[in-house]
Design a protein around this motif. Structure first.
Motif, short mmCIF file in Angstrom:
data_model
loop_
_atom_site.label_atom_id
_atom_site.label_comp_id
_atom_site.label_asym_id
_atom_site.label_seq_id
_atom_site.Cartn_x
_atom_site.Cartn_y
_atom_site.Cartn_z
N GLU B 197 0.83 -1.20 0.00
CA GLU B 197 0.00 0.00 0.00
C GLU B 197 0.87 1.26 0.00
O GLU B 197 0.64 2.20 -0.77
N GLN B 198 1.89 1.21 0.86
CA GLN B 198 2.81 2.35 0.92
C GLN B 198 3.51 2.55 -0.42
O GLN B 198 3.64 3.66 -0.92
N ASP B 201 1.22 4.01 -3.09
CA ASP B 201 1.06 5.44 -2.83
C ASP B 201 2.21 6.23 -3.42
O ASP B 201 2.04 7.22 -4.13
#
Lengths: 214, 271, 214
Positions: B197-198, B201
């Motif tokens: 997820e990081q 992003d």
């Protein structure tokens, strides 16, 4: 049968005694034999003949009290024993109790119960003691002088431990993922975290443990 | 043409006068016997035997008539027959009418003869089963003519239970107990984990600036390249994120050969 | 015993089989004998020798189903009537049902009913099953997968049969076509009234795998 009939020949009488002794549920007395065999028979001689016939055989005719019966030849009694060995996993109650004793020894029964949160059945401790994995330790110098439990050398031997200090500590358990009780995420396969699975449901809990676990 | 009872030959008129009582008694005796039969087939078999012929050559028509007469008598005597006797009577009446009438060429079911043959077969089979049952019961049976050992020796059956547990079982058990108290919602140490997820992003924001092929390492977060475990985690997460963005059509991936560096660029806009 | 030891001589093996068969009430299978005798023994030959030894004696070795057992010689039954355990008298329906199962096995309840022309009462089959003369066999691969019934080794033992192929008159019945499973064509079959009683309730189906074996 009329007394005028000649008695059956001795080999027939022997067969008769053989069948009667075989089918009888208890040793047969000479009186029983006389009553049951045709008149004119000589059961005493028939029994003697039968004993000779069975000498050295797998079964022998023995005199037991007042009566006679077939018995297995003493040297063959080993054939009448069968030993079956069942291999079973320890019940969950037993393995937890064992773990508590191993990690907290010497530990009293009350302490084990406090850690497990449920009563420890006598059977569980007895089983561990009988397996020689657990023994009684020194009594605790506290009110009531309760007995304590410790693990044995047999336990260390079985689990391949040199001493109970070799048991992995909490941080190592955690590092191995064993302390993570988070249920694994859907579809996320974590080989180590699968452990919870069949371990928790013990298929063969001995009866004494049935009502003990939460 | 519906049949009237009077047309049916087996319906004998009820006799009057003093003979009536004797007749009635005889009839009752026959009927009361029904209890002795194991159902209508058994009764038919008994009647068939009275024909004194081989069962296979029996006159099924005669048998049907005999049976129907029997049922009629029972009815007259107001003796209730079990349902199966009545069902059988209906079937036999049907069979009988089929046997008497010329065959209907339109009918493609079993012929009356086939039905009669089957009944004869059933009677013979039942009779045979009766016979062998008798032979069976007449054998030298255990506990009647032949006896087993009256006082068998006890075979000592020793059951040894061997319990097993491994060290890992023990550790798991203890861990289970311990986590009961100090339940940690997430025990896994994620300080050195860069999540997908990081990475997504980060990559989403950065790819807009990558008009030219740019090496993957450029996209790694700052401070993660130095430490090996952290670099590994960040690389894996970034690569996984890039696959997702490629799937969405936002970037292109290039690798010259296996293990060669991977580079990305923003997907050129359609002209 | 290590396989390197020579097996005991045949007369010793015969004694062993003798002791084992004497000690048991139920027939002992060859497999049991192999398991219980020392390694390297030849129980088949020992049994054959034992049968010869006991020929014409008061007790004889019988082959019953898969196993062997000592049984008293039938001609001596007059001496043993007192041993008779009061066996429940079988009803005519039960005897007939038993014969039908023996000669037609595996046979479904519906087929038994077709042959007898009456509904088979629940109690009749239960009694035969309880006596351990009949058990459930494989399910029939036909609509509804009905259970079938077969006779047991206990049946063979009781009636002194080596196998169900030795049933009296079996080959004659077969030759006469009386054992053919002749599913009656539509309209050919005689009616069978089903009285609404609980007799008609099908036996509670046991979990399949329990009874699937042959």
């Amino acid at each position: 049968m009329s007394p005028d009939f000649p008695p059956p020949p001795m080999d027939q009488q022997e067969r008769m005694v053989e069948a009667i002794l075989f089918a009888a549920t208890a040793p047969v007395t000479m009186r029983d034999l006389i009553a049951r065999m045709p008149q004119g028979c000589d059961p005493a001689e028939a029994v003697a003949a039968l004993r000779r016939t069975y000498q050295g055989r797998g079964v022998v005719v023995e005199r037991l009290g007042d009566g006679y019966a077939f018995r297995t030849a003493p040297d063959l009694s080993f054939l009448l024993q069968t030993e079956t060995v069942d291999t079973r996993r320890l019940s969950r109650a037993a393995i937890e109790t064992l773990a508590i004793i191993a990690y907290h020894q010497p530990v009293t029964r009350a302490e084990i119960e406090e850690i497990r949160g449920v009563a420890v059945s006598r059977g569980t401790l007895d089983q561990l003691i009988e397996m020689e994995w657990v023994r009684m330790g020194r009594r605790r110098m506290s009110p009531g002088r309760p007995a304590t439990f410790v693990v044995t050398d047999g336990f260390l031997d079985h689990f391949g431990l040199e001493s109970s200090r070799d048991l992995p500590g909490l941080s190592e358990l955690r590092a191995a993922g064993l302390l993570d009780s988070r249920p694994p995420a859907e579809g996320l396969s974590m080989p180590l975290a699968r452990d919870g699975g069949d371990d928790d449901i013990d298929p063969v809990d001995p009866p004494e443990d049935l009502f003990e676990d939460e | 043409m519906p049949k009237q009872p009077a047309d049916v030959p087996y319906l004998t008129p009820v006799p009057d006068g003093p003979d009536a009582v004797a007749q009635r008694r005889a009839d009752e005796a026959l009927i009361v016997d029904v209890d002795g039969y194991e159902g209508p087939l058994d009764l038919l078999l008994t009647m068939a035997r009275s024909q004194k012929v081989d069962l296979m050559t029996i006159s099924v028509l005669e048998l049907a008539e005999q049976y129907l007469a029997f049922v009629e008598k029972a009815r007259r005597l107001r003796i209730e027959l079990a349902a199966d006797y009545l069902v059988m009577a209906a079937w036999l009446a049907f069979l009988k009418s089929r046997l008497l009438l010329p065959p209907d060429p339109q009918d493609d079911g079993p012929s009356a003869e086939e039905m009669a043959d089957h009944l004869a077969f059933q009677l013979e089979r039942l009779s045979a089963m009766r016979q062998v049952a008798e032979q069976l019961m007449g054998r030298d049976r255990l506990g009647i003519s032949r006896f087993a050992r009256g006082a068998p020796d006890k075979v000592a059956r020793t059951r040894r239970t061997h319990y097993t547990a491994s060290l890992i079982d023990l550790m798991r058990a203890y861990a289970r107990l311990k986590t009961r108290d100090e339940f940690r919602p997430y025990a896994f140490d994620r300080k050195d984990i860069f999540t997908m997820e990081q990475a997504l992003d980060r990559l989403r924001k950065m790819i807009g600036f990558a008009g030219e092929w740019t090496d993957l390492s450029v996209f790694l977060p700052q401070g993660w390249e130095a430490d090996t475990p952290r670099r590994r985690s960040a690389t894996a997460a970034t690569f996984a994120a890039s696959l997702e963005l490629a799937r969405q059509g936002r970037l292109e991936i290039r690798q010259a050969e296996t293990f060669a560096p991977i580079s990305y660029r923003q997907r050129p806009h359609e002209p």
